[in-house]
Design a protein around this motif. Structure first.
Motif, PDB file in Angstrom:
ATOM      1  N   ARG A 171      66.280  75.909  49.478  1.00  5.92           N
ATOM      2  CA  ARG A 171      65.415  75.382  48.331  1.00  5.92           C
ATOM      3  C   ARG A 171      64.798  76.487  47.466  1.00  5.92           C
ATOM      4  O   ARG A 171      64.213  77.675  47.929  1.00  5.92           O
ATOM      5  CB  ARG A 171      64.389  74.543  48.796  1.00  5.92           C
ATOM      6  CG  ARG A 171      64.496  73.384  49.697  1.00  5.92           C
ATOM      7  CD  ARG A 171      63.499  72.901  50.406  1.00  5.92           C
ATOM      8  NE  ARG A 171      62.385  72.267  49.580  1.00  5.92           N
ATOM      9  CZ  ARG A 171      61.263  72.383  49.977  1.00  5.92           C
ATOM     10  NH1 ARG A 171      60.765  72.672  50.678  1.00  5.92           N
ATOM     11  NH2 ARG A 171      60.101  71.886  48.769  1.00  5.92           N
ATOM     12  N   THR A 342      55.348  69.285  59.211  1.00  6.26           N
ATOM     13  CA  THR A 342      55.509  69.312  57.870  1.00  6.26           C
ATOM     14  C   THR A 342      55.130  70.627  57.199  1.00  6.26           C
ATOM     15  O   THR A 342      54.211  71.124  57.487  1.00  6.26           O
ATOM     16  CB  THR A 342      54.515  68.001  57.398  1.00  6.26           C
ATOM     17  OG1 THR A 342      55.024  66.876  58.177  1.00  6.26           O
ATOM     18  CG2 THR A 342      54.957  67.828  56.116  1.00  6.26           C
ATOM     19  N   ASN A 345      53.620  72.662  50.538  1.00  5.34           N
ATOM     20  CA  ASN A 345      54.201  72.717  49.607  1.00  5.34           C
ATOM     21  C   ASN A 345      54.185  74.126  49.030  1.00  5.34           C
ATOM     22  O   ASN A 345      53.394  74.684  49.542  1.00  5.34           O
ATOM     23  CB  ASN A 345      54.092  71.712  48.352  1.00  5.34           C
ATOM     24  CG  ASN A 345      52.663  71.712  48.038  1.00  5.34           C
ATOM     25  OD1 ASN A 345      52.202  72.830  47.508  1.00  5.34           O
ATOM     26  ND2 ASN A 345      51.660  70.742  48.032  1.00  5.34           N
ATOM     27  N   ASP A 348      50.837  75.149  47.157  1.00  4.92           N
ATOM     28  CA  ASP A 348      49.547  75.476  48.265  1.00  4.92           C
ATOM     29  C   ASP A 348      49.918  76.677  48.618  1.00  4.92           C
ATOM     30  O   ASP A 348      49.088  77.813  49.014  1.00  4.92           O
ATOM     31  CB  ASP A 348      49.583  74.532  49.246  1.00  4.92           C
ATOM     32  CG  ASP A 348      49.007  73.261  48.904  1.00  4.92           C
ATOM     33  OD1 ASP A 348      48.078  73.315  47.757  1.00  4.92           O
ATOM     34  OD2 ASP A 348      49.168  72.208  49.249  1.00  4.92           O
TER      35      ASP A 348
END
Length: 615
Positions: A171, A342, A345, A348
């Motif tokens: 990503r 999790t 993002n 952050d």
């Protein structure tokens, strides 16, 4: 429009300062119910013109190969997406501060309301320019994902199937942000004097009910902002074109993850009881790199933006186990344990520190004369935000047990209990260690526990002997109880004896009831939802040393949807969201024991009509 009731400083020959008259209190308390406010800071606001768009391109493909008891599948997918936003605001202020009658707890839905005395807010002449704000945001992301899975049916007694797989993801994300603000309130320029300005008594105000009287007020139109933007930039003395990107707002991120899993499906009979399930383990290795620019600012020294880089690498091992116990043909028990994580993002995790615009006080603000009072010291702090590249993923150990009873072909009754032990939820902490600054940055919290129970019922009138059209009627209902408590951020927790508190965003009770009709050519659904009061967040406020919670009262909502399929390839759908129109009502208790309305927010009732085509 922001309408202050705090205020104005006493300036000889200009202002007599804030005056409160006609004060009445709530019976049996010392809380003010209503009053007349004179000499407060003048109201202000803005009118905006926002353009935004998203361009997304996706592609992918896969293969499946089988032979005997072996099955192998693989696929790859690519996504390229970019979001662009362009915002222009014209800030306005009232030309003077009118006297206003204020009521703090209106009879309808609660909350404050006010009425201006001898002041026409629909008259464009009563508004002056306060400034021009421009903003440009570009967020982009690219993502490659690949996976392969292998399953093999075993012939080893209670071991039924072996499943293994690999995952790869790469990503990339970027963010560029620029903004520019110029304030010209001191010039006292009428809004009508702006180039090309069309200032009319439009309808951007409150229209839901009659509690708020300020429905029509004079405002510059969106089109006259957008159509005259070059002239407005010249008028305000800012450079032509969109504002440049701010280096300290920008970052580039790359995250690569490598995962593999293996799990066994098992099954056996235990005295006539069928037991089956899955036991497995997933391993995930994550590598992260984020490049950005910080901001170094000191008196008498030009601002610099040195490059900064943050890198991290970690591996997670996530087990899972489940069992289904068939007690009878209609009754089964499910047990499950999973461990999840999790990742935070990119925003952050960014290494940047960004400073916002310095505070601009309105004429007559008391902090212009007494800036050293505790309240003014706080109000005069320059705000900012920062990421935290040291954030850890949110992890959770999840335990679930459910008992399921299937009493008909379309009917079931399920009861479940669960517990989730989580660590690492995010909270935003205001850092005031630097003089004159308040930098908000995310941090990981400690432990959080969510446990509760749920009951679910589903059934249709699928009864032999009934006409076929009647079998489409159905009912779905469920109720959930959750006990959720967790650690707060350290400075808040210290004011509450470092004890765990109610976890934000979670209601203790939630109910759903859905009446529906389902047939291939026609469907309709009426859904009712209720959730009990819950904490939205915790705050520290002036004059209150305790981090009390802002709580939202219990609220119900009713939605309706229907669709018609006149021919197999075309469906017409109609939806109404929020039929009841109940507002969000938020309140906060103070150290004195008093509870005050914090916010009354009305959600729009929306109607949508659409057509779906299938080829």
């Amino acid at each position: 429009m922001f309408i202050p009731i705090f205020g104005g400083a006493t300036v000889p020959g200009v202002s007599t300062g804030l005056t409160l008259t006609n004060i009445s209190t709530i019976p049996g308390t010392n809380q003010i119910s209503s009053m007349t406010v004179s000499g407060a800071v003048r109201p202000d606001g803005y009118t905006g013109s926002f353009n935004g768009k998203t361009d997304t391109y996706q592609g992918g493909g896969g293969v499946i190969w089988t032979r005997d008891r072996l099955r192998i599948s693989a696929d790859i997918a690519y996504t390229d997406s970019q979001y662009t936003a362009d915002l222009v605001n014209i800030d306005y202020a009232m030309a003077n501060s009118p006297v206003r009658n204020v009521q703090f707890d209106a009879a309808h839905d609660g909350g404050p309301t006010q009425t201006f005395l001898n002041f026409n807010i629909g008259d464009p002449a009563n508004f002056i320019s306060r400034g021009l704000y421009q903003e440009k945001l570009v967020v982009n992301g690219k993502d490659w994902q690949a996976r392969t899975d292998l399953s093999y049916d075993l012939d080893l007694g209670f071991l039924k199937r072996l499943e293994v797989g690999l995952r790869y993801a790469n990503r990339k994300a970027g963010r560029d942000f620029g903004n520019l603000y110029v304030n010209n309130e001191g010039a006292g320029i009428p809004m009508t004097a702006l180039p090309g300005a069309e200032v009319v008594a439009s309808l951007p105000g409150f229209t839901y009910n009659t509690v708020q009287p300020n429905v029509f007020y004079a405002a510059i139109t969106r089109d006259s902002i957008r159509d005259n933007l070059p002239a407005l930039r010249s008028f305000y003395g800012v450079p032509a074109g969109i504002p440049p990107f701010n280096p300290s707002e920008n970052f580039r991120a790359n995250e690569k993850s490598y995962a593999g899993y293996a799990q066994l499906k098992y099954g056996f009979d235990l005295g006539g009881v069928v037991v089956d399930g899955v036991v497995g383990l997933r391993a995930v290795k994550t590598k992260l790199k984020i490049d950005g620019f910080s901001r170094v600012e000191a008196p008498g020294v030009p601002v610099t933006n040195p490059a900064v880089t943050a890198e991290s690498e970690y591996t997670d091992y996530l087990p899972n186990a489940s069992a289904r116990i068939g007690l009878t043909d209609q009754l089964q028990l499910r047990l499950a344990y999973t461990q999840t994580r999790t990742r935070p993002n990119f925003f952050d995790l960014r290494p940047n520190t960004t400073l916002f615009q310095p505070p601009i006080l309105a004429p007559g603000d008391p902090c212009l004369l007494t800036p050293t009072t505790p309240d003014c010291v706080e109000r005069l702090r320059r705000g900012g935000s920062a990421g935290n590249p040291d954030l850890k993923p949110l992890t959770s150990d999840n335990y679930d047990v459910s008992l399921e009873y299937y009493f008909s072909r379309t009917g079931s009754l399920t009861a479940a209990v669960f517990r989730h032990d989580a660590a690492g939820f995010l909270a935003t902490v205001a850092d005031r260690s630097a003089p004159g600054l308040r930098i908000d940055r995310p941090v990981n919290l400690g432990q959080t526990r969510l446990q509760g129970a749920e009951v679910t019922f589903t059934s249709f009138l699928d009864i032999d002997g009934l006409p076929e059209w009647m079998k489409g009627f159905g009912l779905q209902a469920n109720g959930t109880y959750i006990d959720a408590k967790g650690d707060l951020q350290p400075n808040f927790a210290a004011t509450l004896n470092n004890e765990q508190q109610e976890f934000p965003g979670v209601s203790k009770w939630t109910y759903n009831l859905v009446a529906l009709y389902e047939k291939p050519q026609f469907s309709a659904r009426l859904a009712y939802n209720y959730r009990s009061k819950f904490v939205t967040n915790y705050t520290l406020e002036t004059f209150d040393p305790i981090a009390h919670a802002i709580k939202e009262k219990g609220r119900s909502q009713l939605d309706f949807s229907t669709s018609v399929t006149p021919v197999p390839n075309i469906t017409i759908a109609f939806d109404i969201v929020n039929l009841l129109g109940n507002p969000l009502q938020r309140e906060r208790a103070y150290d004195t024991g008093d509870v005050y309305a914090r916010q009354i927010l009305y959600l729009e009732r929306s109607y949508s009509l659409g057509v779906r085509f299938r080829f």
